[in-house]
Every structure is written in structure tokens, then in C-alpha cells.
Design a protein around this motif. Sequence first.
Motif, PDB file in Angstrom:
ATOM      1  N   ARG A 156       0.720  -1.445  -0.097  1.00 29.19           N
ATOM      2  CA  ARG A 156       0.090   0.224   0.137  1.00 29.19           C
ATOM      3  C   ARG A 156       1.117   1.697  -0.087  1.00 29.19           C
ATOM      4  O   ARG A 156       0.447   2.252   0.054  1.00 29.19           O
ATOM      5  CB  ARG A 156      -0.952   0.119   1.190  1.00 29.19           C
ATOM      6  N   ALA A 288      -0.949  -6.013  -7.474  1.00 23.01           N
ATOM      7  CA  ALA A 288      -1.965  -6.128  -6.531  1.00 23.01           C
ATOM      8  C   ALA A 288      -2.195  -3.619  -6.852  1.00 23.01           C
ATOM      9  O   ALA A 288      -3.551  -3.567  -6.527  1.00 23.01           O
ATOM     10  CB  ALA A 288      -1.881  -6.340  -5.401  1.00 23.01           C
ATOM     11  N   GLU A 292      -5.973  -2.908  -8.510  1.00 19.16           N
ATOM     12  CA  GLU A 292      -6.300  -1.872  -7.717  1.00 19.16           C
ATOM     13  C   GLU A 292      -6.675  -0.486  -8.294  1.00 19.16           C
ATOM     14  O   GLU A 292      -8.266  -0.051  -8.931  1.00 19.16           O
ATOM     15  CB  GLU A 292      -5.829  -1.743  -6.392  1.00 19.16           C
ATOM     16  N   LYS A 297      -9.245  -5.870  -7.315  1.00 15.52           N
ATOM     17  CA  LYS A 297      -9.103  -6.454  -6.492  1.00 15.52           C
ATOM     18  C   LYS A 297      -7.866  -7.724  -6.189  1.00 15.52           C
ATOM     19  O   LYS A 297      -7.769  -7.975  -6.985  1.00 15.52           O
ATOM     20  CB  LYS A 297     -10.081  -6.952  -5.427  1.00 15.52           C
ATOM     21  N   VAL A 299      -5.962 -10.156  -3.194  1.00 13.32           N
ATOM     22  CA  VAL A 299      -6.260 -10.540  -2.164  1.00 13.32           C
ATOM     23  C   VAL A 299      -5.656 -11.989  -1.950  1.00 13.32           C
ATOM     24  O   VAL A 299      -4.887 -12.532  -2.576  1.00 13.32           O
ATOM     25  CB  VAL A 299      -8.195 -11.313  -1.444  1.00 13.32           C
ATOM     26  N   THR A 300      -5.148 -13.212  -0.984  1.00 16.80           N
ATOM     27  CA  THR A 300      -4.635 -13.686  -0.858  1.00 16.80           C
ATOM     28  C   THR A 300      -5.929 -15.106  -0.066  1.00 16.80           C
ATOM     29  O   THR A 300      -6.639 -14.754  -0.105  1.00 16.80           O
ATOM     30  CB  THR A 300      -4.109 -13.423   0.795  1.00 16.80           C
ATOM     31  N   ARG A 304      -6.560 -12.197   2.528  1.00 15.85           N
ATOM     32  CA  ARG A 304      -6.438 -10.943   3.248  1.00 15.85           C
ATOM     33  C   ARG A 304      -6.435 -10.042   2.277  1.00 15.85           C
ATOM     34  O   ARG A 304      -5.775 -10.496   0.695  1.00 15.85           O
ATOM     35  CB  ARG A 304      -5.344 -11.171   3.743  1.00 15.85           C
ATOM     36  N   ARG A 305      -6.039  -8.419   2.123  1.00 19.47           N
ATOM     37  CA  ARG A 305      -5.656  -7.570   1.068  1.00 19.47           C
ATOM     38  C   ARG A 305      -4.628  -7.289   1.031  1.00 19.47           C
ATOM     39  O   ARG A 305      -3.552  -7.459   1.516  1.00 19.47           O
ATOM     40  CB  ARG A 305      -6.164  -6.136   0.987  1.00 19.47           C
ATOM     41  N   ASP A 308      -1.609  -5.219   2.407  1.00 16.65           N
ATOM     42  CA  ASP A 308      -1.740  -4.084   3.686  1.00 16.65           C
ATOM     43  C   ASP A 308      -0.410  -5.615   4.178  1.00 16.65           C
ATOM     44  O   ASP A 308      -0.220  -5.763   5.177  1.00 16.65           O
ATOM     45  CB  ASP A 308      -3.006  -4.651   4.389  1.00 16.65           C
ATOM     46  N   ILE A 322      -6.341 -12.451  -7.411  1.00 16.35           N
ATOM     47  CA  ILE A 322      -6.466 -11.295  -8.054  1.00 16.35           C
ATOM     48  C   ILE A 322      -7.357 -10.962  -9.893  1.00 16.35           C
ATOM     49  O   ILE A 322      -7.208 -11.771 -10.520  1.00 16.35           O
ATOM     50  CB  ILE A 322      -5.113 -10.989  -8.071  1.00 16.35           C
ATOM     51  N   SER A 325     -12.772  -7.441 -10.028  1.00 16.01           N
ATOM     52  CA  SER A 325     -13.730  -7.781  -8.901  1.00 16.01           C
ATOM     53  C   SER A 325     -14.537  -8.456  -8.291  1.00 16.01           C
ATOM     54  O   SER A 325     -14.539  -8.966  -7.591  1.00 16.01           O
ATOM     55  CB  SER A 325     -13.857  -5.535  -7.996  1.00 16.01           C
ATOM     56  N   ASP A 329     -14.448 -10.814  -5.577  1.00 18.41           N
ATOM     57  CA  ASP A 329     -15.549 -10.839  -4.153  1.00 18.41           C
ATOM     58  C   ASP A 329     -16.718 -12.030  -4.520  1.00 18.41           C
ATOM     59  O   ASP A 329     -16.452 -13.274  -3.230  1.00 18.41           O
ATOM     60  CB  ASP A 329     -16.129  -9.679  -4.972  1.00 18.41           C
TER      61      ASP A 329
END
Length: 339
Positions: A156, A288, A292, A297, A299-300, A304-305, A308, A322, A325, A329
Amino acid sequence: MSRPLGITVSRHIMDSQRLHPEATGDLTGLLNELIVAAKTISAEVNMAGLADILGMSGKTNIQGEHVQKLDEFSNNTIKRRMARCGYLCAMTSEEEADIIPVAEGYEGKYTLAFDPLDGSSNIDVNVSIGTIFSIHRRRSPDGGPGEEADLLQPGRDQVAAGYIIYGSSTMLVFTTGDGVHGFTLDPSVGEFYLSHPDIRIPEKSKYFSVNEGNWNYWQEPVRRYLEYLKEEDKATGRPYSARYIGSMVADFHRNLIAGGVFLYPRDGKDSTKTYGKLRLLYEAAPLAMVVEQAGGKAVTDDGRRILDIVPDDLHQRVPVVIGSSKDVDTFLDFTNGKK
Ligand code: AFP
């Protein structure tokens, strides 16, 4: 044939810099140096098919000079150019175990993490490969060499990230936090021209990219998600189609443009494994940031993002999901037990 008066990548970077009056021009300089390295690698990659004919695939070429493998060449090209660019304090590369110092007296305020030639097992079969990069502002005070902690920062906090794909044409795709822009190399003049301004990844797709050979090693939610994507249901656009090249840059790029979800989950071949194959600092985190910034998106496989995650090792691996979105989701619905 007259050529269109295109926007070069240098012009684009300088125009973006003008929007930030506080900018010193260092990031602009850094990106421009990296672009020169990318062009050098692109030229060499384009020669790969001629390697045997020209005698360049062995240890010596026709001039009797030592010739490096392409991934080694790419690593050295970036490392040597960037070590004296004056904008970096430290680097890390997929090809090197330890932190890479910059030349003494050339220390700057940024760090660079890179995968010099991702998908290198595809070189010999003429399939797209790529270079991935991630740039952070150093944490230690300016001046003097950087430390490992300068590189171990979460995605990030990246100030720029992107990749160069060596495919049917060479493209540079990157973000400085202000959208994602794509540039195509015109090899006849050696310039990248803006070809894909403000890329947006489709919200929902009809493609998934994953190595299904690992099916037996996946966790239950991952298998159920893949089964779901393959079921027929016209209302939700299923079944999805599979597309998997085995070069993350190429698979990711296709999904960025056409829509899709790419997965490299933990594969549990070793029962203690909590990670997949891909590396956080120079594969997952930069892509990532790109996704974004393009509206997607990352995530793992446990939700998790990616941006982060605070790394604790330069070569840390991380499971990755990845892409578009809504597709990510839906994956999260499976990991959260909602589906
Ligand atoms: P190589 O550089 O060794 O070819 O690895 C490429 C990569 O890290 C990534 O680009 C691919 O998405 C992934 O590996 C493919 O891994 P599998 O061969 O296990 O599917």
C-alpha cells in the motif's frame, strides 16, 4: 507512411509530475532509467529465437565473448543501470538472495524491487514473458546506503509499480497512484507511446487463470470456487473459460485488458505450506497496486488484502487471487463460507 504524433512515456511522466508541484523530479528520473533498461531487455528478448542460429545460447558467442542467459542478462541490465541512477538507496531482485546495494555516492531516496524476467521457463517456446517492478520511498533517513527495512514495506506504500510485457509487441503498464496507463514500444524509433490510457479492468469477467494441475493440493474453498465457475448458469455468465499461460505478467495482462481472475493459491504439496509460489515484493504487491488502480482487487486465498501485508522477508511467498472485482468478491464468498 506518416506516423501519429503520439504521447511518449517520458512526456506522460513529465506531465504527471507537473500536477505535483512538490515533486523533485527524482521519480521521473528513476522511471526513465528503468525504461531504458526495459528497452535493452526487450531488444535482447527479441533476439532469443535467433540465439542458436547466431551462436548466442551457449557460453560463448561468435566473437568468443561470454554470453549470459536471458534472465541473468535482464537482472544485470537492471541492476547495473539502476545502481548508478542516483535515485535509489537499495534494490532486491528475484535473482539475488541478498539486498543489492547501489554504487557509493549515488544513494537516493527510493527502493526498487524487481523480477527481471518473470515466466522465464517460457523463453524457449516464444511465449510472452515480462519484467515486474515496485518502487517505495525509503524509510531510513536520506543519504547513505539503504537497509533491508527500506525494502520490507507493505504494497500500500508503493509510490509506483508496473510491468513490461515482451509479447507480440512490448508494452509498459504502470501506475504512480493516478490510474493505470499502458504504452506500446515502437521498436523502429525506440519509444514507448501511450496506447492504453486509464486502463479499467472489467468489473466481472468470463475467464479464470490457474494451474489446475495443482487441484489435488488446494484447499476446499478454492476447489469449490473453481467448480462453481465451471458450472452452467446463463444468468451469472457461467461456465467461465480457462486461460493459463504460466507467465504471471502475461496472464495478468490479459485479464487486466479483457477481464478475468488469476489464482495462485497455496498448494499444500508440503502440508505446512501457508503460501503459494508467487513472491510478495516483486510479483504480488506491484500487480496488486496496478489492479486496484484499475478498479480490480487482489487478496490472499484466505481473504487478506495483498497491499496490506507487511513483508518480513525479501523473497516471501504469498497466495494470490487477483483480477476483476466481482470475480474476486465471489471467491471471497467461498472463503468466508457464504457460498
Ligand atoms: P518461472 O519464471 O520459473 O517460469 O515462474 C513463473 C511464475 O513465477 C509466474 O510467472 C507464473 O504465474 C507461475 O510461476 C507459474 O507457475 P506454475 O508453472 O506452477 O503454474
